[in-house]
Design an enzyme around this catalytic site. Structure first.
Site, PDB file in Angstrom:
ATOM      1  N   GLU A 172     -41.686 -35.704   1.876  1.00 34.53           N
ATOM      2  CA  GLU A 172     -40.602 -34.742   2.107  1.00 34.53           C
ATOM      3  C   GLU A 172     -41.064 -33.332   1.739  1.00 34.53           C
ATOM      4  OE1 GLU A 172     -36.587 -37.444   1.460  1.00 34.53           O
ATOM      5  OE2 GLU A 172     -37.635 -36.699  -0.311  1.00 34.53           O
TER       6      GLU A 172
ATOM      7  N   ASP B 152     -18.731  -8.583   5.586  1.00 33.58           N
ATOM      8  CA  ASP B 152     -18.165  -7.538   6.438  1.00 33.58           C
ATOM      9  C   ASP B 152     -19.134  -6.369   6.523  1.00 33.58           C
ATOM     10  OD1 ASP B 152     -17.522  -5.591   4.211  1.00 33.58           O
ATOM     11  OD2 ASP B 152     -16.258  -7.262   3.575  1.00 33.58           O
TER      12      ASP B 152
ATOM     13  N   CYS C 196     -22.331 -12.243  -1.887  1.00 28.31           N
ATOM     14  CA  CYS C 196     -21.810 -13.608  -1.891  1.00 28.31           C
ATOM     15  C   CYS C 196     -20.361 -13.537  -2.338  1.00 28.31           C
ATOM     16  CB  CYS C 196     -22.626 -14.442  -2.890  1.00 28.31           C
ATOM     17  SG  CYS C 196     -22.070 -16.147  -3.044  1.00 28.31           S
ATOM     18  N   SER C 197     -19.553 -14.465  -1.866  1.00 31.52           N
ATOM     19  CA  SER C 197     -18.186 -14.533  -2.370  1.00 31.52           C
ATOM     20  C   SER C 197     -17.691 -15.946  -2.131  1.00 31.52           C
ATOM     21  CB  SER C 197     -17.300 -13.533  -1.626  1.00 31.52           C
ATOM     22  OG  SER C 197     -15.950 -13.792  -1.941  1.00 31.52           O
TER      23      SER C 197
ATOM     24  N   ASN D   6     -15.769 -14.742  -6.910  1.00 33.50           N
ATOM     25  CA  ASN D   6     -15.271 -16.097  -6.686  1.00 33.50           C
ATOM     26  C   ASN D   6     -13.774 -16.317  -6.781  1.00 33.50           C
ATOM     27  OD1 ASN D   6     -17.528 -17.835  -6.034  1.00 33.50           O
ATOM     28  ND2 ASN D   6     -18.361 -17.129  -7.966  1.00 33.50           N
TER      29      ASN D   6
ATOM     30  N   ARG E  21     -10.176 -20.442 -10.363  1.00 38.94           N
ATOM     31  CA  ARG E  21     -11.447 -20.913 -10.920  1.00 38.94           C
ATOM     32  C   ARG E  21     -11.530 -20.556 -12.411  1.00 38.94           C
ATOM     33  NH1 ARG E  21     -17.863 -19.847 -10.069  1.00 38.94           N
ATOM     34  NH2 ARG E  21     -18.414 -21.962  -9.581  1.00 38.94           N
TER      35      ARG E  21
ATOM     36  N   TRP F 233     -24.980 -11.156  -5.921  1.00 42.09           N
ATOM     37  CA  TRP F 233     -23.717 -10.572  -6.424  1.00 42.09           C
ATOM     38  C   TRP F 233     -22.568 -11.406  -5.889  1.00 42.09           C
ATOM     39  CZ3 TRP F 233     -23.075  -5.296  -8.565  1.00 42.09           C
ATOM     40  CH2 TRP F 233     -21.730  -4.954  -8.770  1.00 42.09           C
ATOM     41  N   ASP F 234     -21.954 -12.186  -6.784  1.00 41.54           N
ATOM     42  CA  ASP F 234     -20.927 -13.139  -6.358  1.00 41.54           C
ATOM     43  C   ASP F 234     -19.520 -12.602  -6.662  1.00 41.54           C
ATOM     44  OD1 ASP F 234     -19.934 -15.523  -5.387  1.00 41.54           O
ATOM     45  OD2 ASP F 234     -21.103 -16.803  -6.730  1.00 41.54           O
TER      46      ASP F 234
ATOM     47  N   ASP G 206     -20.822 -21.736   1.238  1.00 37.99           N
ATOM     48  CA  ASP G 206     -21.235 -22.764   0.276  1.00 37.99           C
ATOM     49  C   ASP G 206     -21.425 -24.103   0.970  1.00 37.99           C
ATOM     50  OD1 ASP G 206     -21.469 -21.265  -1.971  1.00 37.99           O
ATOM     51  OD2 ASP G 206     -19.441 -21.651  -2.712  1.00 37.99           O
TER      52      ASP G 206
ATOM     53  N   PHE H 137       0.866  -1.191   0.000  1.00 38.83           N
ATOM     54  CA  PHE H 137       0.000   0.000   0.000  1.00 38.83           C
ATOM     55  C   PHE H 137       0.892   1.226   0.000  1.00 38.83           C
ATOM     56  CE2 PHE H 137      -1.854   3.453   2.534  1.00 38.83           C
ATOM     57  CZ  PHE H 137      -3.049   3.666   1.877  1.00 38.83           C
TER      58      PHE H 137
HETATM   59  C1  DGJ Z   1     -20.235 -19.442  -5.415  1.00 33.86           C
HETATM   60  C2  DGJ Z   1     -21.493 -19.247  -4.646  1.00 33.86           C
HETATM   61  O1  DGJ Z   1     -21.217 -19.243  -3.277  1.00 33.86           O
HETATM   62  C3  DGJ Z   1     -22.482 -20.330  -4.994  1.00 33.86           C
HETATM   63  O2  DGJ Z   1     -23.630 -20.215  -4.216  1.00 33.86           O
HETATM   64  C4  DGJ Z   1     -22.803 -20.219  -6.467  1.00 33.86           C
HETATM   65  O3  DGJ Z   1     -23.462 -19.022  -6.729  1.00 33.86           O
HETATM   66  C5  DGJ Z   1     -21.529 -20.345  -7.282  1.00 33.86           C
HETATM   67  N1  DGJ Z   1     -20.527 -19.407  -6.838  1.00 33.86           N
HETATM   68  C6  DGJ Z   1     -21.802 -20.129  -8.750  1.00 33.86           C
HETATM   69  O4  DGJ Z   1     -20.670 -20.072  -9.498  1.00 33.86           O
END
Ligand code: DGJ
Length: 734
Positions: A616, A536, A528-529, A482, A445, A479-480, A550, A282
């Site tokens: 079920e 946070d 989501c991540s 990854n 990924r 909104w992911d 997940d 930084f």
């Molecule tokens: C990671 C997410 O946590 C999952 O729930 C799903 O949306 C996958 N990515 C999809 O690529």
């Protein structure tokens, strides 16, 4: 006023309902931190600074022959650099003349009604009728004229104090800022335990509790995101502090990028805490007259243990972080396509699934990854936000219309920050991702990270995502994000500004989120991540709910949700029922246990109802109905951790108590079945001891005192991973 300044002894006092925070301007103009803790009436507690000579410490020139006055032995509010305070510093910089020194001396201050905001970073806000005050103290280096404005927000009724810092370069030339902590606090004592949240993908926010040792005890992230590995939240508490008693201090950083939390115990057994942007890689260059904002830190103190501390954070994150109307609305029960279908589906199959999901009680169908571009697996299509012609020939608006015509809402997945090399976006703009010239970038990924430090990339993404949302039909967005970033180099900025990229990425991200989320107030956005890798306070200003992990295996979720609850309210945790054997852990647990565990959050499903039996489906419909009946209490009640999933205990239990204490809900999941015949009681908390509560499931009426001290007896037949639910209502005793 919750903030006072006493001119005669030059003491600032911040007062909340049950805590006091005090600072004093010393005789030489340094701002000393005097106290943070239980409410005290005293006007000046500077007597706690010992009047002793610390040999081998340096004394500032202005102290003359006074050998007691030392910056390293005195508690500092914003520590100096390179002038004799050797502890973890609040600031590190290189001045225009090549020197490293910064000495902040009191310059001015201002006390104003209302809560400050930062210009480009997320902050908490005060509610419409809520009392909050701001203190601004400017410290200036008298030689260089570099200054820092220390900001304090006081939420008196919530026992919350926020801090942030704005540095301005008033010097004659460019400076290089290399570290700027948002908050640091000097305690005159040691003997603290530190509790923090660690983990990895599928194993987020596990709790760690350890005594602080001498030296620097540090957690942080250098992954370009707050991350799965450490959360930007930590607690310092006394060794004997438990859920109900003892001192506890909480620190939460409102930032989703690289962070550090340092707790340093020095040789005098004093403890310094510092929290802010991670200083690694930084370096921000500030021309004469330019300023830099450091993100907000949220502080809270509890004299009554960890539950009270969590309640303070829950209340502030629930009510003062996110302005979306969905925070206070009943969230839809959703069925998500990811676990059942991943990338392989067609429109007809999805419609059939959505229809069946109604039998479970779902009222929203969410189409996850795989709906766009050439996205048939992880290797292609990311970045091309147009419907996949084979899977969804009718396009998103028409598909959404089919879902709406069943009386359901429709949700869609995006991962705007990423790109596959096999995508039209990458082919058109290979220079739009983070990569070091001359080096092949690392994939994760199979994807690369777009360079959100570039304004043109953010503008493009804003248009691309908004054009899907503006074409209609989307009620919810997931909104992911990854992968973590590496190869952090932007082709947009010159070589000598690459130390700014991590932070400029975050500024770009927040601008992008503002431009998409705040312009679509009728869409519910979920963060989501890769599960819960970016959970946070800053993300909670945009997302009323965040996918917690997940890992949807119920016993695994017990520790994940338990840890998350130390800082974040249950209404922010995405939690779904999925199939067994669980895809990740291969474990099988009863449906009821999966449902009860998913009720520790915003409830939903992650399965194909076509593969469920009629029984079920009927059972799940009942769980959904039960959740709907109690969701107000779950979302807005006070949450209690009744037992820890880490202890060798027979069960893990948790409880919700309505704010007026008239209702309560208790959940328990059994873990250890090796102890079969032991009597096992769940001790409830938060009830009125001198009032009576009827327990629906046992038919008994007991006083709050009995429920706390004797508890509810768990049945002796309790197979592993079975679930128990108790609904309590306060009654007037006949
Ligand atoms: C990671 C997410 O946590 C999952 O729930 C799903 O949306 C996958 N990515 C999809 O690529």
């Amino acid at each position: 006023m919750s903030i006072t300044y006493n001119q005669s002894n030059r003491v600032f006092t911040l007062q909340t309902k049950s805590s006091t925070y005090q600072m004093k301007i010393s005789e030489h103009g340094h701002l000393l931190h005097l106290y943070y803790g239980k409410s005290i009436l005293d006007a000046d507690v500077s007597y706690l600074i010992p009047n002793v000579i610390r040999s081998h410490e340096s004394n500032p020139a202005e102290a003359g022959e006074d050998r007691v006055y030392s910056l390293c032995a005195y508690p500092q509010e914003f520590s100096s650099n390179d002038v004799g305070d050797y502890r973890v510093p609040s600031i590190e910089l290189v001045n225009f003349d090549g020197s490293y020194a910064f000495v902040g001396k009191y310059h001015s201050h201002k006390i104003v009604h209302g809560k400050y905001q930062l210009s480009a970073l997320p902050t908490l806000f005060a509610g419409a009728n809520e009392k909050a005050d701001t203190l601004e103290i400017v410290l200036e280096d008298e030689i260089t004229h570099v200054s820092v404005k220390l900001l304090y927000g006081v939420f008196e009724g919530k026992d919350i104090i926020t801090r942030a810092v704005i540095l301005c370069n008033g010097s004659q030339g460019e400076l290089r800022l290399q570290r700027l902590m948002s908050a640091s606090i000097d305690f005159m004592t040691d003997g603290f335990d530190m509790i923090d949240l660690f983990g990895h993908h599928y194993f987020e926010r596990q709790t760690d509790r350890r005594p602080l040792s001498h030296g620097i005890n540090e957690i942080g992230s250098f992954r370009g995101a707050s991350g799965h590995f450490h959360n930007p939240f930590a607690i310092l508490c006394d060794r004997k502090t438990d859920e109900d008693q003892g001192n506890a201090y909480g620190f939460a950083l409102m930032y989703s990028g690289n962070f550090v939390f340092d707790a340093e115990v020095d040789g005098y057994s004093q403890t310094r805490v510092a929290m802010g942007i991670h200083p690694k890689q930084f370096e921000f260059r500030l021309a004469k007259g330019e300023c830099f904002e450091a993100p907000e830190v949220v502080l809270s103190y509890s004299a009554n243990g960890l539950s009270k501390l969590s309640h303070n954070f829950h209340d502030i994150f629930r009510e003062n972080a996110c302005e979306s109307r969905f925070v206070h609305e009943e969230r839809p029960i959703l069925l998500n396509s990811w676990e059942p279908f991943r990338f392989t589906f067609d429109s007809e199959q999805l419609i059939k699934t959505a229809k069946l999901s109604q039998k479970l009680g779902a009222d929203m169908f969410v189409l996850d990854d795989g709906w766009f571009g050439t996205r048939n697996d992880e290797t292609s299509g990311l970045g091309d936000w147009v419907a996949n012609a084979q899977k969804l020939p009718e396009g998103i608006p028409a598909f959404a219309e089919k879902i709406h015509s069943m009386g359901m809402k429709f949700g869609l997945w995006f991962e705007p920050e990423m790109v596959n090399e096999d995508s039209d976006l990458y082919r058109a703009h290979p220079d739009w991702c983070l990569r070091i010239p001359g080096r092949a970038p690392s994939r994760s990924r199979h994807q690369l990270c777009l360079d959100l430090s570039r304004p043109d990339v953010c503008d493009y993404l804003m248009k691309a995502v908004n054009s899907v949302l503006d074409s209609g039909g989307v009620d919810y967005v997931k909104w992911d994000y990854n992968r973590y970033v590496c190869d952090v180099y932007s082709q947009y900025y010159p070589a000598d500004r690459q130390g700014e990229i991590y932070h400029r990425y975050m500024l770009g991200l927040y601008r992008l989120l503002d431009g998409i989320i705040k312009t679509h107030p009728d869409i519910l956005f979920e963060g989501c991540s890769g599960g819960g890798g970016r959970f946070d306070g800053a993300m909670l200003t945009y997302f009323p709910q965040i996918w917690c992990s997940d890992n949807t295996d119920a016993p695994s979720r017990l520790t994940i949700q338990y840890g998350t609850s130390f800082a974040y309210p249950v209404c922010t945790m995405g939690a779904h029922v999925s199939v067994c054997p669980n895809k990740k852990t291969k474990r099988t647990v009863p449906w009821e246990t999966r449902a009860v565990t998913a009720m520790h959050g915003t409830f939903g499903y992650e399965l194909d109802p076509a593969k469920m039996s009629e029984q079920e489906i009927a059972a799940c419909a009942e769980y959904t109905a039960f959740y709907k009946k109690h969701r107000e209490l779950i979302a807005n009640g006070d949450y209690y951790r009744l037992s820890s999933p880490y202890d060798d205990s027979i069960f893990t239990a948790w409880q919700f108590v309505s704010k007026d204490k008239s209702e309560s809900l208790v959940f328990a999941v059994t873990q250890d079945i090796s102890i079969l015949d032991q009597n096992c009681y769940i001790h409830l908390r938060g009830l009125e001891s001198d009032h009576f509560y009827r327990i629906k499931q046992t038919g008994r009426t007991l006083s709050g005192a009995a429920l706390a001290h004797i508890g509810i007896l768990l049945p002796h037949t309790r197979p592993q991973y079975s679930a128990f639910v108790f609904e309590l209502k306060k009654i007037e005793r006949e």
